[in-house]
Scaffold this active site. Structure first.
Site, PDB file in Angstrom:
ATOM      1  N   HIS A   1      34.416  36.595   3.891  1.00 27.04           N
ATOM      2  CA  HIS A   1      34.046  37.109   2.743  1.00 27.04           C
ATOM      3  C   HIS A   1      34.131  38.649   2.361  1.00 27.04           C
ATOM      4  O   HIS A   1      34.686  39.335   3.357  1.00 27.04           O
ATOM      5  CB  HIS A   1      32.347  37.253   2.624  1.00 27.04           C
ATOM      6  CG  HIS A   1      31.759  37.920   3.793  1.00 27.04           C
ATOM      7  ND1 HIS A   1      31.489  39.154   3.977  1.00 27.04           N
ATOM      8  CD2 HIS A   1      31.446  37.468   5.149  1.00 27.04           C
ATOM      9  CE1 HIS A   1      30.992  39.594   4.848  1.00 27.04           C
ATOM     10  NE2 HIS A   1      30.935  38.696   5.861  1.00 27.04           N
TER      11      HIS A   1
ATOM     12  N   GLU B   1      27.355  32.228   9.625  1.00 28.76           N
ATOM     13  CA  GLU B   1      27.756  33.083  10.545  1.00 28.76           C
ATOM     14  C   GLU B   1      26.800  32.957  11.890  1.00 28.76           C
ATOM     15  O   GLU B   1      25.780  32.328  11.879  1.00 28.76           O
ATOM     16  CB  GLU B   1      27.606  34.566  10.185  1.00 28.76           C
ATOM     17  CG  GLU B   1      27.865  35.525  11.203  1.00 28.76           C
ATOM     18  CD  GLU B   1      29.304  35.486  11.792  1.00 28.76           C
ATOM     19  OE1 GLU B   1      29.600  34.702  12.368  1.00 28.76           O
ATOM     20  OE2 GLU B   1      29.857  36.746  11.584  1.00 28.76           O
TER      21      GLU B   1
END
Length: 210
Positions: free
Chosen positions: A9, A82
């Protein structure tokens, strides 16, 4: 043959202090938004057939720019989230060394066998990531798929796919650039690394506008 394009990201507000951002929903910075825009411009002509991303806001916001330029629907999957950093969440390395010095030293020595206290076992993270990637390859046997994820799980799954011991992920892959591109080719259970961690700013087609 499936091509997977892995990307992290865009930059977040914890980036400057290098705080561990696992499951916390951290916003993109202005630079992160620009990186996402550049990723979208690259994707416009990249021949992508599918777009997948983590459910965390920083990944979804990055993927949204790709969806805007390509018209692809974003497949959000919990398995791409994550790693959970447990007691290390939101802390810098200096703060972790102060808060739990022995556990942190053990983590540095072997971040898989001695993952951060209260955090997710990296081997479990690899298992969920691989399950998702295998599903993608079945759905897109001749496709080119962009996956917007996170630095730690991406490095871990790279090690697994390339036959590298997981404990080496921090040493061999110190970081993943925000919106950088890593390309893999998966065919007959074999993985080829075509490109690694290329800065989005250097890729033709991702043009800055000021």
């Amino acid at each position: 043959m499936t091509q997977l394009v892995l990307t992290r990201h865009g930059e977040t507000v914890w980036h400057a202090e290098n705080r561990y951002a696992g499951r916390s929903d951290i916003a993109l910075t202005e630079r992160g938004v620009e990186q996402a825009r550049l990723l979208g411009e690259w994707a416009r002509h990249a021949g992508l057939t599918a777009l997948w991303c983590s459910p965390l806001g920083r990944a979804r916001d990055t993927a949204a720019r790709v969806a805007d330029t390509t018209g692809l629907a974003t497949q959000v999957d919990e398995r791409l989230v994550e790693l959970d950093f447990g007691d290390g969440e939101g802390l810098t390395t200096a703060e972790m060394r102060h808060k739990f010095p022995d556990a942190f030293d053990a983590f540095v020595a072997d971040p898989v066998a001695n993952h951060l206290p209260g955090g997710e076992d990296p081997r479990d993270a690899v298992a969920r990531m691989l399950a998702c990637l295998n599903e993608i390859c079945v759905a897109e046997p001749d496709g080119k798929v962009l996956i917007v994820g996170h630095t730690t799980v991406l490095r871990l799954v790279l090690c697994q796919l390339l036959g590298i011991p997981l404990a080496n992920y921090r040493r061999l892959f110190p970081f993943m650039r925000n919106a950088g591109l890593t390309m893999l080719r998966l065919r007959d259970g074999q993985t080829a690394l075509l490109e690694f961690n290329t800065p989005i700013e250097l890729i033709p087609g991702s043009i800055r506008t000021h």
